[in-house]
Design a protein around this motif. Structure first.
Motif, short mmCIF file in Angstrom:
data_model
loop_
_atom_site.label_atom_id
_atom_site.label_comp_id
_atom_site.label_asym_id
_atom_site.label_seq_id
_atom_site.Cartn_x
_atom_site.Cartn_y
_atom_site.Cartn_z
N SER A 32 0.83 -1.19 0.00
CA SER A 32 0.00 0.00 0.00
C SER A 32 0.87 1.24 0.00
O SER A 32 0.56 2.25 -0.65
N PHE A 33 1.97 1.15 0.70
CA PHE A 33 2.92 2.26 0.70
C PHE A 33 3.47 2.46 -0.72
O PHE A 33 3.54 3.58 -1.23
N ALA A 34 3.81 1.34 -1.35
CA ALA A 34 4.37 1.43 -2.70
C ALA A 34 3.35 2.05 -3.66
O ALA A 34 3.72 2.74 -4.61
N ALA A 35 2.07 1.81 -3.40
CA ALA A 35 1.04 2.37 -4.28
C ALA A 35 0.71 3.81 -3.91
O ALA A 35 -0.09 4.46 -4.58
N GLY A 36 1.29 4.30 -2.83
CA GLY A 36 1.05 5.69 -2.45
C GLY A 36 -0.19 5.91 -1.62
O GLY A 36 -0.63 7.04 -1.46
N ASP A 37 -0.80 4.85 -1.11
CA ASP A 37 -2.02 5.03 -0.34
C ASP A 37 -1.77 5.38 1.12
O ASP A 37 -2.56 6.06 1.73
N ILE A 38 -0.72 4.85 1.68
CA ILE A 38 -0.41 5.20 3.07
C ILE A 38 1.04 5.67 3.15
O ILE A 38 1.84 5.41 2.25
N SER A 39 1.36 6.36 4.23
CA SER A 39 2.69 6.95 4.29
C SER A 39 3.58 6.30 5.33
O SER A 39 4.69 6.75 5.56
N GLU A 49 -5.10 7.78 7.88
CA GLU A 49 -4.79 6.51 7.25
C GLU A 49 -5.19 5.32 8.10
O GLU A 49 -5.12 4.17 7.66
#
Lengths: 597, 332
Positions: B255-262, B299
Motif C-alpha cells: 500500500s505504501f508502494a502504491a502511495g495510499d499510506i505513508s 490513514e
C-alpha cells in the motif's frame, strides 16, 4: 445543464435524488478504501475505480463477475470488502488475456465462465487471510441470496445458472451449499450430475492451473448450452418471451454494465509511468475535437457582466453568509502552508558549531578559545511558491449550490493568500442557450455534418492571480447572479485555465475544478457523435494529468467525477461550512501532491 | 578506547559452513574475539546476495554500501557478518549533528600535572584507520555535505588521510574496511518517506565499489526470524499467527508502494509487535501499541482494513463502524 443523476438512474426513486450528494460521497469513501485494498493485496498500484468500474492504468480491468458489483442501497460494507478482495485475487491469480481468449460465445456461457473463473481465484485465498476468506464468503452468499429472492431462480435458465454457481462454490471452497435453496437446486443437481460429473470431479484439484481448470469449466458450459437450447425449443411457441427472459437475466447479473468492448475504450488517465506513446495517443485523440466557430467566444471579467449595484447587493448576502461560518481561517492557512511549502534559502543562522566561518565572531575565538560557535549556516525556510486556480462550472444546475460554493472559494482564497499562495477564480458557461449565434450560423450554412462544438463560449474571470482577495471582493460576489448560469463545455474551459496557469511564474500550479455534472450543451450534443463533449473532457483531463506540470483536482457536488478526473472528491456542502470540509480538500491535495512532485 | 590486540586476520573460514551459502569461498577471519567485535545473534537470517557482497568487502577490501528501506536490518547484516569473522567493528550514525570535527578530531584543553594544556584529540576516523576495523557509516545519506567530503578521501582504497592540524598523514591499516548503509541510493527524499536525507554527490557514489540492496525478506524467512526470536510462537498456532502478522505487514508495504499510506511496517515493527503480543496476549492491542498509533489519523481506517483481512477482527478505527450508521448495514 448538467445531468446530476446520471449515475443514479438505477435508484429511480424520487426521494433518493435529495440524497444524491450524500450517496456520492459515501460511494467515494467506500471506493477509496476498497481501491486501496485492491492495490495493496494485488500489488497493482495502477488499479482504481473510475466511474465505479475497476480499471488498471486507465484501461478497463476486464473483470465482470456478477457478484463483484455490490450496490450501496442494498449491500452492506462487508459485501464491498468481499468484492474488493475478489477483484484483488483475480488480478493477482488470473491471466485475463488467457481468460478472454477462451471466452465462449453464448451469453449464458460467458456469464458462467466469468463466474467460474472468479470462484476459482477466490478459493485460492491463503490461510493467513481469515478475514478475506470471511468477506468473500459473505459477499457470495449475499449475492446468492439476492439473486434468489429477486425471483430470478424461477426461470429455467436462472435456476440453472444459480445451481451451477452453488455447485462450483461448494466444491471449490468446501462450504456447504446455501441451506435456504438446497432443496430448490437438488433436482437440478441430480439432472446435471450425469453430464457434468466428469468435469466437476477435477475442479478443485485443478484450481491452481487456470488453463486446465478452464477446460473443465468449458466442458460444463457446453452441457449448459445444450440445455439452454432445449429450453428455448420447448418454448418455441413463445420465442420472444424466452429471449426477453435471457436478456433480463443477463442484465440482472450486471454484465451489461461492463461492456467488454471497453477494451479499446477512451484513453483514460494513466499512472505516473505513462509512456510517451500513450501521451501521443492522447494528443492525437484531442486533435479530433473541432470547434465550428470561435468568433463569438469571449473571455470577460466579472465586473463587466454584473453592474456595480448588483455586485454590491450580492456582496452583502455573501458577507452575511461568511460571517455565519464555523471555519478557523488562520488554522486553515497554516495547514495549507504546510502542504504547499517547499524549503527555500532564506538568510543565515548564526552561532553554529560548524559551517561557514563568520568573520564577525573571529574575535571571540581569540578572547575565549573554547568558544566554538563562530560559524554560520544557510537557513532554509518553507515558502509557498504556488498558484491555485479554481475553475467553476457555471452551468444552470450549479445555481442551487452557488452560495455555498462562493463561500467555500472565498474562504479558501483568503487562507491560501495567508499561506503565501496566489489564487485565481475562473468560471465557464455559454453566452446563450442552445448554441446561440454560432448555432444559427451553422443552420444558415446548411447544417454541415459533424460540426464540432456548436456554441459560443463565455469564460469569466472573477479574480485574477494578481488581484488580492480583498480587492476582488465585489467581483467574487458577482457569481451569485443567477442569469450567468447557462450551459457548460468543460474540456475547453480546462484548456483555457491551464493555458492561463502555464503563463504564470509560480513553481507549483494547482487547478481545482468545481462541478456538479458532465459537460452538456444542447446544440453540440444533438449534432455530434454521442459522448462528444464527455470524451473531450476525459481526454483533456487525462492529458493534463499525464503532462503533470499542473496538479488537477475536482470537487464534485452530487456527481461522481471519477469518470473524468483521477483525483476527485465528492463534497456535501452544508449550509454552514465547517472545518471538516476544508480538511477533506486539504487531505486530497496533501496526498496526491506529495507524490507528484 | 582500548586497543585491538590481534593486528591481522590469522585464519580462513569457509563461507559454506558459517553462512550456509553454497560456495567454496573462504574468507580471512580473526581467531580471537576482541572487545570491538559485535555479539553474534544466532537468530539472524542472512540474505545470500548481500552476505556475499559484504564478504567481498571484508576479503577483497571493497567499499560496500547496503541500501534499502528502513528496518530491513542493513546495519545488523554487516555487524553479523563481522561478528562471525571476529572482525572488530565500529558504527557511526551520520545524523545531521555529526560534524567534521567529531570525525577528524579537535583540540581540547586537558589538565596535566595541574596545568592546562591544549591537546589534539583524535576523532573516530583516524582512530579506525590505524586499526584492523570495519567502520560502518549508518544513514550515509543523512550526512551533511561538509562531513561527506571528509569521508571522500578514505573511500578510495589506498586513500591516505591527512590531519591538517597535526601535519600528519595517516596510512590506513591494511585491514581497515569501510561500509555504509543508506535508505536511498543517493537520490534524496524522493518519496517523502526519508526526510533529512541528502542527495549524495555523484563523485561520492562513484567511490563505492559495491552497492547492494537489502529488501524485505520472503515471508518464510521472516516467519523463521520471529520464531527464532520468540520461542513462544514456535507451535502450529503461533506459526499461523505470525503468518497473518506478516501478511498485514506485507499489505502495508504494498500500500505504501502504491502511495495510499505513508507509513509501512518494517520487520523491526513486526518483531516488536510479536514481543508486545507476549506481553499483552492480544494481537489487536499489541498491534495498536506497536504500529497503529504511529500512523496518520487519516490513514488508520485503511490500516484497520488490512488488519481485518488478516485477523477477521474489527479495530475501533475501522470504517466499518461508520458504515454501520450510514450504509445498508444499518438497515438489516
Amino acid at each position: 445543464m448538467a445531468n446530476t443523476n446520471l449515475e443514479l438512474s438505477t435508484l429511480g426513486r424520487e426521494e433518493e435524488k435529495d440524497n444524491a450528494p450524500r450517496i456520492e460521497k459515501l460511494q467515494q469513501q467506500v471506493e477509496e478504501i476498497c481501491g486501496a485494498i485492491v492495490r495493496a493485496a494485488a500489488g497493482e498500484p495502477q488499479f482504481r475505480f473510475r466511474g465505479r468500474r475497476p480499471e488498471i492504468g486507465g484501461k478497463p480491468s476486464g473483470i465482470r463477475a456478477p457478484h463483484l458489483q455490490p450496490d450501496l442501497n442494498s449491500d452492506d460494507f462487508r459485501s464491498f470488502r468481499g468484492a474488493a478482495d475478489g477483484i484483488a485475487l483475480r488480478l493477482k491469480l488470473s491471466d485475463i488475456d488467457l481468460h478472454r481468449s477462451l471466452m465462449p460465445q453464448t451469453a449464458v456461457g460467458q456469464l458462467l465462465f466469468e463466474l467460474m473463473e472468479q470462484l476459482r481465484v477466490e478459493s485460492l485465498v491463503p490461510d493467513c487471510y481469515p478475514g478475506m476468506k470471511g468477506n468473500l464468503r459473505h459477499r457470495f452468499e449475499q449475492w446468492c441470496f439476492q439473486f434468489h429472492s429477486s425471483g430470478l431462480t424461477e426461470s429455467h435458465i436462472g435456476l440453472l445458472v444459480y445451481t451451477i454457481g452453488q455447485m462450483f462454490w461448494s466444491r471449490l471452497t468446501l462450504n456447504h451449499v446455501m441451506e435456504i435453496t438446497e432443496e430448490l437446486i437438488e433436482p437440478q443437481r441430480m439432472m446435471l450430475a450425469p453430464h457434468t460429473g466428469k468435469y466437476m470431479i477435477n475442479v478443485r484439484k485443478l484450481s491452481h492451473d487456470q488453463a486446465a481448470y478452464a477446460v473443465q469449466a468449458l466442458g460444463i458450459i457446453s452441457v449448459v448450452d445444450e440445455l439452454v437450447e432445449a429450453y428455448k425449443g420447448d418454448e418455441s411457441d413463445d420465442d420472444d418471451k424466452s429471449d426477453e427472459d435471457m436478456e433480463e437475466l443477463v442484465n440482472s447479473f450486471g454484465l451489461i454494465l461492463y461492456p467488454d468492448a471497453g477494451l479499446e475504450g477512451t484513453m483514460g488517465v494513466n499512472g505516473p509511468q505513462v509512456t510517451a506513446t500513450d501521451y501521443r495517443e492522447l494528443m492525437k485523440q484531442l486533435e479530433k475535437y473541432t470547434v465550428y466557430s470561435s468568433e463569438n467566444d469571449r473571455v470577460i471579467h466579472a465586473s463587466k457582466l454584473v453592474s456595480e449595484d448588483q455586485r454590491q447587493q450580492h456582496r452583502e448576502e455573501l458577507d452575511l453568509r461568511i460571517k455565519g461560518q464555523g471555519v478557523n481561517v488562520p488554522r486553515l492557512a497554516r495547514d495549507l502552508a504546510a502542504i504547499l511549502s517547499a524549503p527555500e534559502l532564506d538568510g543565515w543562522n548564526f552561532g553554529e558549531e560548524s559551517g561557514h566561518l563568520d568573520a564577525k565572531r573571529l574575535t571571540r575565538l581569540v578572547t575565549s578559545p573554547e568558544y566554538r560557535q563562530i560559524f554560520r549556516r544557510e537557513r532554509y525556510q518553507p515558502k509557498s511558491n504556488c498558484l491555485v486556480t479554481f475553475l467553476m462550472d457555471n452551468s444552470g444546475s450549479m445555481k442551487t449550490h452557488i452560495a455555498s460554493i462562493a463561500t467555500l472559494m472565498e474562504i479558501m482564497c483568503r487562507a491560501l493568500e495567508q499561506a503565501g499562495a496566489s489564487t485565481e477564480i475562473l468560471g465557464f458557461t455559454t453566452r446563450a442557450w442552445q448554441g446561440g449565434k454560432t448555432y444559427k450560423q451553422w443552420q444558415r450554412r446548411g447544417k454541415p455534418a459533424n460540426p464540432g462544438r456548436l456554441t459560443e463560449l463565455e469564460h469569466i474571470v472573477y479574480k485574477d492571480a494578481d488581484t488580492p482577495t480583498k480587492r476582488a471582493r465585489l467581483d467574487i460576489a458577482a457569481m451569485l447572479k443567477p442569469s450567468l448560469f447557462r450551459e457548460g463545455i468543460d474540456g475547453e474551459a480546462l484548456l483555457w485555465a491551464a493555458e492561463r496557469m502555464s503563463a504564470r511564474s509560480e513553481e507549483r500550479r494547482i487547478l481545482i475544478v468545481l462541478s456538479d455534472g458532465c459537460p452538456m450543451e444542447t446544440a453540440t450534443n444533438q449534432n455530434n457523435p454521442e459522448d462528444y463533449l464527455d470524451n473531450h473532457l476525459q481526454q483533456v483531463a487525462g492529458m493534463l494529468e499525464t503532462r503533470g506540470d499542473i496538479e488537477l483536482y475536482a470537487l464534485g457536488f452530487g456527481l461522481d467525477l471519477s469518470t473524468y478526473y483521477r483525483h476527485n472528491l465528492a463534497l456535501e456542502l452544508p449550509e454552514r461550512l465547517e472545518n471538516g470540509v476544508f480538511k477533506e480538500i486539504l487531505q486530497m491535495i496533501a496526498k496526491h501532491g506529495r507524490r507528484s512532485r | 578506547m582500548s586497543d585491538i590486540k590481534v593486528q591481522q586476520p590469522d585464519i580462513m573460514i569457509s563461507v559454506r559452513d558459517v553462512f550456509g551459502i553454497d560456495t567454496n569461498l573462504k574468507v580471512p577471519a580473526f581467531s580471537e574475539r576482541d572487545d570491538h567485535v559485535p555479539e553474534i545473534d544466532t537468530a539472524y537470517q542472512f540474505n545470500p546476495e548481500v552476505t556475499l557482497a559484504i564478504l567481498a568487502g571484508f576479503s577483497r577490501d571493497r567499499r560496500v554500501m547496503v541500501q534499502g528501506l528502513h528496518g530491513t536490518g542493513k546495519s545488523t547484516h554487516i555487524e553479523q557478518v563481522a561478528a562471525r569473522l571476529n572482525w572488530p567493528c565500529v558504527r557511526i550514525n551520520l545524523d545531521g549533528h555529526i560534524s567534521r570535527l567529531d570525525l577528524v578530531g579537535k583540540d581540547t584543553i586537558v589538565l596535566r600535572d595541574g596545568k592546562q594544556i591544549t591537546e589534539f584529540q583524535e576523532g573516530i576516523v583516524p582512530w579506525a584507520l590505524r586499526r584492523p576495523t570495519a567502520l560502518i557509516f549508518d544513514e550515509f545519506d543523512a550526512g551533511r555535505p561538509d562531513v561527506m567530503f571528509v569521508i571522500q578521501r578514505i573511500l578510495e582504497r589506498d586513500g591516505k588521510f591527512t590531519l591538517l592540524d597535526q601535519n600528519e598523514v595517516i596510512h590506513p591499516h591494511s585491514h581497515f574496511r569501510l561500509f555504509a548503509t543508506a535508505n536511498t541510493v543517493g537520490l534524496g527524499n524522493s518519496t517523502g518517506l526519508y526526510h533529512g536525507t541528502q542527495m549524495i554527490n555523484q563523485a561520492q557514489m562513484d567511490r563505492w565499489n559495491i552497492v547492494t540492496t537489502l529488501n524485505y525478506l520472503p515471508t518464510e524467512d521472516e516467519v523463521k526470524i520471529i520464531q527464532a526470536r520468540l520461542p513462544s510462537f514456535n507451535d502450529e498456532k503461533g506459526k499461523q499467527l505470525v503468518q497473518s502478522m506478516i501478511a498485514v505487514a506485507d499489505l502495508t508495504r504494498q500500500s505504501f508502494a502504491a502511495g495510499d499510506i505513508s507509513t509501512l511496517m518494517s520487520p523491526r515493527t513486526v518483531i516488536s509487535w510479536a514481543e508486545n503480543i507476549e506481553i499483552f496476549s492480544n494481537p489487536a492491542i499489541a498491534f495498536r501499541l506497536s504500529f497503529l498509533n504511529k500512523c496518520d489519523e487519516a490513514e488508520k481506517p485503511m490500516i484497520a482494513e488490512f488488519f481485518q483481512r488478516c485477523f477477521d477482527q474489527e479495530l475501533s478505527e475501522s470504517w466499518a463502524h461508520q458504515a454501520a450508521e450510514v450504509m445498508a448495514d444499518g438497515q438489516h
